[in-house]
Design an enzyme around this catalytic site. Structure first.
Site, PDB file in Angstrom:
ATOM      1  N   GLU A  18      17.304  65.739 115.075  1.00 42.77           N
ATOM      2  CA  GLU A  18      16.217  66.596 115.547  1.00 42.77           C
ATOM      3  C   GLU A  18      16.543  67.266 116.883  1.00 42.77           C
ATOM      4  O   GLU A  18      15.659  67.728 117.594  1.00 42.77           O
ATOM      5  CB  GLU A  18      14.926  65.781 115.674  1.00 42.77           C
ATOM      6  CG  GLU A  18      14.461  65.176 114.362  1.00 42.77           C
ATOM      7  CD  GLU A  18      13.239  64.295 114.535  1.00 42.77           C
ATOM      8  OE1 GLU A  18      12.154  64.838 114.775  1.00 42.77           O
ATOM      9  OE2 GLU A  18      13.376  63.056 114.452  1.00 42.77           O
ATOM     10  N   SER A 146      10.564  64.649 111.455  1.00 42.60           N
ATOM     11  CA  SER A 146      10.620  66.080 111.131  1.00 42.60           C
ATOM     12  C   SER A 146      11.018  66.338 109.682  1.00 42.60           C
ATOM     13  O   SER A 146      11.680  67.329 109.373  1.00 42.60           O
ATOM     14  CB  SER A 146      11.580  66.816 112.077  1.00 42.60           C
ATOM     15  OG  SER A 146      11.105  66.804 113.392  1.00 42.60           O
ATOM     16  N   TYR A 216       8.793  74.406 111.782  1.00 44.74           N
ATOM     17  CA  TYR A 216       9.259  74.941 113.063  1.00 44.74           C
ATOM     18  C   TYR A 216       9.673  76.407 113.069  1.00 44.74           C
ATOM     19  O   TYR A 216       9.704  77.022 114.134  1.00 44.74           O
ATOM     20  CB  TYR A 216      10.456  74.109 113.559  1.00 44.74           C
ATOM     21  CG  TYR A 216      10.127  72.656 113.746  1.00 44.74           C
ATOM     22  CD1 TYR A 216       9.260  72.235 114.751  1.00 44.74           C
ATOM     23  CD2 TYR A 216      10.667  71.683 112.912  1.00 44.74           C
ATOM     24  CE1 TYR A 216       8.946  70.896 114.919  1.00 44.74           C
ATOM     25  CE2 TYR A 216      10.364  70.338 113.081  1.00 44.74           C
ATOM     26  CZ  TYR A 216       9.506  69.960 114.082  1.00 44.74           C
ATOM     27  OH  TYR A 216       9.194  68.632 114.242  1.00 44.74           O
ATOM     28  N   ARG A 255       1.073  60.808 117.849  1.00 46.70           N
ATOM     29  CA  ARG A 255       0.422  61.589 116.796  1.00 46.70           C
ATOM     30  C   ARG A 255       0.543  60.850 115.479  1.00 46.70           C
ATOM     31  O   ARG A 255       1.643  60.481 115.061  1.00 46.70           O
ATOM     32  CB  ARG A 255       1.066  62.972 116.675  1.00 46.70           C
ATOM     33  CG  ARG A 255       0.198  63.987 115.927  1.00 46.70           C
ATOM     34  CD  ARG A 255       0.985  65.235 115.555  1.00 46.70           C
ATOM     35  NE  ARG A 255       1.877  64.968 114.432  1.00 46.70           N
ATOM     36  CZ  ARG A 255       3.170  65.234 114.442  1.00 46.70           C
ATOM     37  NH1 ARG A 255       3.764  65.730 115.501  1.00 46.70           N
ATOM     38  NH2 ARG A 255       3.901  64.965 113.360  1.00 46.70           N
ATOM     39  N   ASP A 257       0.036  60.810 111.367  1.00 44.03           N
ATOM     40  CA  ASP A 257      -0.019  61.721 110.225  1.00 44.03           C
ATOM     41  C   ASP A 257      -0.690  61.035 109.040  1.00 44.03           C
ATOM     42  O   ASP A 257      -0.451  59.847 108.775  1.00 44.03           O
ATOM     43  CB  ASP A 257       1.395  62.164 109.838  1.00 44.03           C
ATOM     44  CG  ASP A 257       2.063  62.981 110.934  1.00 44.03           C
ATOM     45  OD1 ASP A 257       1.346  63.553 111.771  1.00 44.03           O
ATOM     46  OD2 ASP A 257       3.310  63.043 110.947  1.00 44.03           O
ATOM     47  N   GLU A 270       2.703  57.986 109.058  1.00 45.81           N
ATOM     48  CA  GLU A 270       3.612  57.588 110.124  1.00 45.81           C
ATOM     49  C   GLU A 270       2.993  57.867 111.481  1.00 45.81           C
ATOM     50  O   GLU A 270       2.007  58.590 111.600  1.00 45.81           O
ATOM     51  CB  GLU A 270       4.956  58.288 110.003  1.00 45.81           C
ATOM     52  CG  GLU A 270       4.918  59.797 110.140  1.00 45.81           C
ATOM     53  CD  GLU A 270       6.302  60.412 109.985  1.00 45.81           C
ATOM     54  OE1 GLU A 270       7.013  60.507 111.012  1.00 45.81           O
ATOM     55  OE2 GLU A 270       6.669  60.781 108.852  1.00 45.81           O
ATOM     56  N   ASN A 272       4.130  59.173 115.365  1.00 51.55           N
ATOM     57  CA  ASN A 272       5.141  59.818 116.198  1.00 51.55           C
ATOM     58  C   ASN A 272       4.848  59.496 117.654  1.00 51.55           C
ATOM     59  O   ASN A 272       3.755  59.791 118.144  1.00 51.55           O
ATOM     60  CB  ASN A 272       5.099  61.337 116.000  1.00 51.55           C
ATOM     61  CG  ASN A 272       5.307  61.741 114.550  1.00 51.55           C
ATOM     62  OD1 ASN A 272       6.418  61.907 114.111  1.00 51.55           O
ATOM     63  ND2 ASN A 272       4.212  61.884 113.811  1.00 51.55           N
ATOM     64  N   GLY A 276       6.471  66.710 118.739  1.00 54.78           N
ATOM     65  CA  GLY A 276       7.003  68.008 119.106  1.00 54.78           C
ATOM     66  C   GLY A 276       6.105  68.740 120.099  1.00 54.78           C
ATOM     67  O   GLY A 276       4.891  68.582 120.099  1.00 54.78           O
TER      68      GLY A 276
END
Length: 317
Positions: A18, A146, A216, A255, A257, A270, A272, A276
């Site tokens: 990443e 990602s 992205y 964060r 998900d 998951e 994070n 990002g």
């Protein structure tokens, strides 16, 4: 107002799959902090050494690294040894959250909803996995983010190629039940009982494919913040996000998900711990929904930077 931060390093780049995203995140954070009057400096951990990091004389650092060596407890441990305060979760929480299999086990122990799964490797009889988890299913490397290395398996014949793709990154692979529904994400700020959720975001990607490119590099993916959900459902998703964050021992920011199925049930996918911070990223979007600018968000995260490990008090001989 921000001068008390001293000299700040923005750690970005790194050596993970990443890296490209981290370069964008770090550049954005650096520019935002500078605009807020912070003495911020970029530091590429993929090209610069720990000796250079120590010599840089940073008073604290903002971790804008994603993936291995940056989000998995590795850089956090180095910063603890160097006694440099850093943003986000500590060594243990970072390592646990980076491991999707261990994360799911902890969530299940806490009674939190996450899709059924199996841990598979080269010795697993791949053709039997769909019999247990159903089709379609998802194969993913447990230590990447990602959407790197993720494959949706539609039939038995897809299993071998999907495993090969995921096992390129991890020998042990996560096989997960596919839950059809709406893709949601929730940013969390703070720590412990002070942790709080930002508004739920719904992600609507082209053909339902929220892959690396659609995350992205395109403008085709649509984001709705706050998500168009009944108040009770939104509150439930936000509450589960905070519970999931606390269960892993996360702090600073993160964060979670989710997938919201057709019956309105949220399923955790998951966590994070270094999300990002690019122009397409979700945490800044959620912050804007509550009136917090990108620069204000970066400063707020930086303000919580700390070393998390505490040496025991020495006793007299």
């Amino acid at each position: 107002m921000t001068q008390h931060f001293g000299k700040v390093g923005v750690l970005y780049g790194g050596r993970s799959a990443e890296r490209e995203v981290s370069l964008m995140s770090g550049a954005g954070v650096h520019e935002a902090l500078r605009s807020a009057g912070v003495d911020a400096h970029l530091f590429d951990t993929g090209k610069q050494s720990l000796a250079e990091l120590q010599a840089a004389g940073f008073d604290r650092v903002f971790i804008a690294l994603h993936g291995r060596y940056g989000e998995d407890g590795a850089i956090q441990g180095a910063l603890e040894l160097l006694n440099i305060p850093y943003t986000g979760s500590g060594v243990a929480a970072s390592a646990v959250a980076m491991d999707k299999i261990l994360t799911k086990r902890i969530w299940l122990q806490h009674g939190l909803p996450t899709p059924a799964f199996e841990e598979i490797d080269a010795k697993t009889e791949l053709r039997l996995v769909p019999d247990r988890l159903g089709l379609p299913l998802i194969l993913k490397p447990p230590h990447e983010g990602s959407t790197v290395g993720i494959t949706k398996v539609a039939g038995y014949s897809d299993m071998r190629q999907a495993y090969a793709s995921a096992s390129h990154f991890d020998e042990t692979v996560l096989a997960e039940q596919f839950v059809r529904g709406r893709e949601l994400t929730v940013a969390v700020l703070g720590a412990g009982r002070g942790a709080r959720a930002l508004p739920v975001i719904e992600i609507v990607a082209p053909d339902g494919n929220y892959d690396y490119q659609n995350k992205y590099f395109t403008d085709d993916t649509k984001y709705y913040c706050p998500a168009d959900l009944p108040k009770g459902v939104a509150a439930q998703v936000e509450a589960i996000a905070v519970q999931a964050y606390r269960a892993l021992g996360c702090e600073g920011w993160g964060r979670a998900d989710f997938i919201l199925d057709a019956q309105g049930r949220p399923w955790l996918l998951e966590m994070n711990t270094s999300p990002g911070m690019t122009s397409h990223s979700l945490v800044p979007m959620a912050a804007r929904a509550v009136g917090m600018s990108y620069a204000e968000l970066c400063v707020a995260i930086l303000a919580d930077a700390s070393c998390k490990l505490r040496a025991p008090a020495r006793t007299k001989e």
